[in-house]
Design a protein around this motif. Structure first.
Motif, PDB file in Angstrom:
ATOM      1  N   LEU A   1       0.809  -1.219   0.000  1.00  0.00           N
ATOM      2  CA  LEU A   1       0.000   0.000   0.000  1.00  0.00           C
ATOM      3  C   LEU A   1       0.847   1.276   0.000  1.00  0.00           C
ATOM      4  O   LEU A   1       0.576   2.197  -0.775  1.00  0.00           O
ATOM      5  CB  LEU A   1      -0.969  -0.011   1.192  1.00  0.00           C
ATOM      6  CG  LEU A   1      -1.937  -1.212   1.189  1.00  0.00           C
ATOM      7  CD1 LEU A   1      -2.798  -1.213   2.452  1.00  0.00           C
ATOM      8  CD2 LEU A   1      -2.830  -1.185  -0.050  1.00  0.00           C
TER       9      LEU A   1
ATOM     10  N   ASN B   1       3.111   8.991  -0.071  1.00  0.00           N
ATOM     11  CA  ASN B   1       3.368  10.424  -0.193  1.00  0.00           C
ATOM     12  C   ASN B   1       3.777  10.903   1.196  1.00  0.00           C
ATOM     13  O   ASN B   1       3.811  10.127   2.152  1.00  0.00           O
ATOM     14  CB  ASN B   1       2.120  11.152  -0.714  1.00  0.00           C
ATOM     15  CG  ASN B   1       0.883  10.824   0.103  1.00  0.00           C
ATOM     16  OD1 ASN B   1       0.901  10.946   1.327  1.00  0.00           O
ATOM     17  ND2 ASN B   1      -0.181  10.395  -0.550  1.00  0.00           N
TER      18      ASN B   1
ATOM     19  N   ALA C   1       2.604   2.020  -3.292  1.00  0.00           N
ATOM     20  CA  ALA C   1       1.659   2.450  -4.326  1.00  0.00           C
ATOM     21  C   ALA C   1       1.146   3.860  -4.049  1.00  0.00           C
ATOM     22  O   ALA C   1       1.243   4.751  -4.883  1.00  0.00           O
ATOM     23  CB  ALA C   1       0.478   1.477  -4.410  1.00  0.00           C
ATOM     24  N   PHE C   2       0.591   4.043  -2.851  1.00  0.00           N
ATOM     25  CA  PHE C   2      -0.068   5.319  -2.541  1.00  0.00           C
ATOM     26  C   PHE C   2       0.904   6.355  -1.992  1.00  0.00           C
ATOM     27  O   PHE C   2       0.550   7.529  -1.871  1.00  0.00           O
ATOM     28  CB  PHE C   2      -1.149   5.113  -1.479  1.00  0.00           C
ATOM     29  CG  PHE C   2      -2.252   4.168  -1.876  1.00  0.00           C
ATOM     30  CD1 PHE C   2      -2.661   4.052  -3.197  1.00  0.00           C
ATOM     31  CD2 PHE C   2      -2.912   3.410  -0.904  1.00  0.00           C
ATOM     32  CE1 PHE C   2      -3.698   3.185  -3.549  1.00  0.00           C
ATOM     33  CE2 PHE C   2      -3.946   2.550  -1.250  1.00  0.00           C
ATOM     34  CZ  PHE C   2      -4.333   2.433  -2.565  1.00  0.00           C
TER      35      PHE C   2
ATOM     36  N   ALA D   1      -3.805  12.118   9.210  1.00  0.00           N
ATOM     37  CA  ALA D   1      -2.980  12.998   8.395  1.00  0.00           C
ATOM     38  C   ALA D   1      -3.281  14.433   8.790  1.00  0.00           C
ATOM     39  O   ALA D   1      -4.432  14.778   9.067  1.00  0.00           O
ATOM     40  CB  ALA D   1      -3.294  12.791   6.916  1.00  0.00           C
TER      41      ALA D   1
ATOM     42  N   PHE E   1       2.358  12.500   3.464  1.00  0.00           N
ATOM     43  CA  PHE E   1       1.387  12.327   4.548  1.00  0.00           C
ATOM     44  C   PHE E   1       1.355  10.881   5.030  1.00  0.00           C
ATOM     45  O   PHE E   1       1.475  10.583   6.211  1.00  0.00           O
ATOM     46  CB  PHE E   1      -0.019  12.732   4.083  1.00  0.00           C
ATOM     47  CG  PHE E   1      -0.114  14.146   3.618  1.00  0.00           C
ATOM     48  CD1 PHE E   1      -0.148  15.183   4.535  1.00  0.00           C
ATOM     49  CD2 PHE E   1      -0.169  14.448   2.272  1.00  0.00           C
ATOM     50  CE1 PHE E   1      -0.237  16.503   4.114  1.00  0.00           C
ATOM     51  CE2 PHE E   1      -0.255  15.755   1.834  1.00  0.00           C
ATOM     52  CZ  PHE E   1      -0.291  16.788   2.755  1.00  0.00           C
ATOM     53  N   LEU E   2       1.167   9.969   4.069  1.00  0.00           N
ATOM     54  CA  LEU E   2       1.028   8.552   4.404  1.00  0.00           C
ATOM     55  C   LEU E   2       2.299   8.002   5.027  1.00  0.00           C
ATOM     56  O   LEU E   2       2.248   7.181   5.943  1.00  0.00           O
ATOM     57  CB  LEU E   2       0.740   7.750   3.147  1.00  0.00           C
ATOM     58  CG  LEU E   2      -0.697   7.406   2.806  1.00  0.00           C
ATOM     59  CD1 LEU E   2      -0.697   6.411   1.665  1.00  0.00           C
ATOM     60  CD2 LEU E   2      -1.459   6.848   3.997  1.00  0.00           C
TER      61      LEU E   2
END
Lengths: 366, 366
Positions: B53, B59, B56-57, B69, B61-62
């Motif tokens: 995850l 950034n 893929a996602f 966030a 924040f993540l």
């Protein structure tokens, strides 16, 4: 930018009061069990909403029943739009899209319908034990591509797994946060008689694509889901027609249900010309075979716009100038009576009441 | 308020880089199917996160992997916290709570752990066809009471229904939006050696209550879930100890998993005294019978706080002064080595590495 708030506030309030009264008297939740119809987006969903969820949770935000709530968390400095949707579509992959793409587009579009610039998404995965990791990876990759295309970011997430047989492969919830420019004030309750109704393109593609994929029905022409992010289209529309009253994406329950929601929320009538509503011939043919009205079928890349009459031309031109709106059409207008109802003018000069979706001929379409 | 950002930025960045390197090399997702462990919150969940995850996602924040966030959607004017969680607990009702209460508290708490004031929730319901309306009503009423108690509002929602056998009665997603005061900057990555670790009360109550309810096991003393909204407790704590580095609510995977997350994210070691960690005798007894470590059991009304040593006394006093923190304890401290690991000092003068939860002895606990 819209001036009617000052001009007709008492009338608006009276209308809202009548609409609330109508809701209170009309909706009594008698069902003893949850049925598929409660998730159709149509009449039973409204029944559940009005008969249980709104009376319990109800507040000034929820009562508006718009696609997203407009919040001012920092005491009015900068308005924020907030929305949520769960995706349970079956099958997970269908012509033109998949559950991941849908989960990004659907929530981006709910923000866009509030006039917001979509910025941030959350992702909540509910996975069934035994799901192939390759399937999950494919869905995740699809979401990654969709967020990149839409220019948004997934900023927070959660993953739950339930035992085999306790879910159906995977469900996805996405919630979204966006910002709303100061001059934008869209709401179904802004709609007044004389306003024009536009649709941004052919209706029924998404629901029919999923339906045919699920039932493994073969048609001569392939029908693709229209799933697409609409926020660039809405930005162009709002720039050209800043007086736009409201935007809605006709997903579950289709165009018919969305128009009925506008009629009920605004306390107006809606008159639409059946012949002006664009439907692809192959979708129309499939609808005839299956006995379903294309106006009751979910769309995932179309919008309805209600605009003041003097801006209808500019709005239509703006929609048609964008690739996602090139088949846009002016399909009807807002009328004073019959209040809370949609009248469909048919080709032969007749007219009939167009109701919300009743029952659920197409379960798990999004 | 925290001054270490300026003082040790290069060291912080070096630590982050090492932690990222460690993550990249450590986590390779080899599983071909989703297992219950992937939803446990423990090691397999992290594996899924790091192996699929986040790449893929991913950034800015993540990558922080905090509970919520922190966004600045209006160009820096007013920071907004955003979080999401799905709730799939089984059974729906258990001593001390139910899925509805949990869905409100859990998301309120994720906002609180970011130092945010929780304001707005979304609710996404996934219902199984045939669910008794009375059950739905009871859960909705429970949510209504919980949002009123917590002082938040449900501002947007969605309801989906899936056919019988395609879900397990009901799942709830709640996402939350709150505001973060300018002076608050909490993150696991703020943690440095010498900091103290506090827990706000007895651990293991929630998971054990659900486990016993599900298995219909009878003990002499009833164990109640600790589910509670923690934002008033965090507000009191942050006022008393404004230098607080980070807050975490040890839900899935328990205290052990949360401490390991801090160790890995901050690139530090954590040393805790087993004897100082408060556990109710009846929970400890049930754990011995079931062969589960109380430090691996989910809590829904407890927090871990990492604070600078000079504010530990004030922080502990603030926690103990609040009804939800009256059993708070200082349980350990942050150490430089072994980096990324948690060391549990046991009663007899020994020490052992305390790992994240491996496998999932308690599925569907939240």
């Amino acid at each position: 930018m819209t001036t009617r708030t000052e001009a007709s506030l008492p009338a608006q309030l009276a209308r809202m009061e009548r609409a609330l009264q109508a809701r209170r008297t009309r909706f009594v939740l008698k069902d003893e069990h949850v049925t598929l119809s409660h998730g159709s987006g149509g009449k039973a969903t409204h029944n559940l909403l009005e008969g249980l969820l709104l009376p319990a949770f109800g507040n000034a935000f929820l009562d508006l029943q718009d696609d997203a709530a407009i919040l001012a968390p920092n005491g009015g400095r900068g308005r924020v739009a907030f929305t949520t949707d769960s995706y349970v579509v079956s099958p997970l992959f269908f012509p033109g899209g998949d559950i991941g793409k849908l989960a990004v587009h659907g929530t981006v579009n709910d923000l866009a319908m509030a006039g917001a610039e979509p910025l941030y998404l959350s992702v909540g995965l509910i996975l069934e034990e035994g799901l192939e990791m390759a399937v999950l990876r494919q869905v995740v990759d699809s979401m990654t591509a969709a967020v990149a295309e839409a220019g948004v970011q997934i900023v927070t997430g959660d993953t739950k797994v339930v035992p085999r047989g306790k879910a159906d492969r995977m469900f996805i919830n996405t919630s979204g946060v966006g910002v709303v420019r100061d001059w934008i004030h869209l709401s179904q309750r802004n709609v007044v008689p004389g306003d024009r109704v536009l649709v941004s393109g052919n209706v029924g593609d998404h629901g029919m694509a999923v339906m045919l994929a699920r039932e493994a029905l073969e048609l001569e022409a392939e029908i693709l889901s229209d799933t697409a992010p609409l926020h660039m289209l809405t930005a162009a529309l709002l720039a050209a027609a800043p007086g736009t009253r409201c935007l809605k994406d006709p997903t579950r329950g289709g165009v018919a249900t969305s128009l009925n929601e506008i009629a009920q929320q605004a306390g107006v009538g809606v008159s639409v010309d059946e012949e002006r509503i664009p439907v692809r011939p192959e979708v129309r043919a499939a609808c005839e075979i299956l006995g379903i009205d294309p106006l009751h079928i979910a769309n995932e890349g179309k919008l309805l716009a209600v605009v003041p009459p003097e801006q209808a031309g500019a709005a239509l031109a703006a929609l048609r100038a964008h690739p996602l709106g090139r088949d846009a059409a002016l399909i009807g207008e807002i009328i004073a009576e019959p209040e809370g109802m949609v009248v469909l003018r048919t080709g032969v000069g007749g007219a009939r009441v167009l109701d919300m979706l009743v029952g659920d001929p197409l379960p798990r379409i999004c």
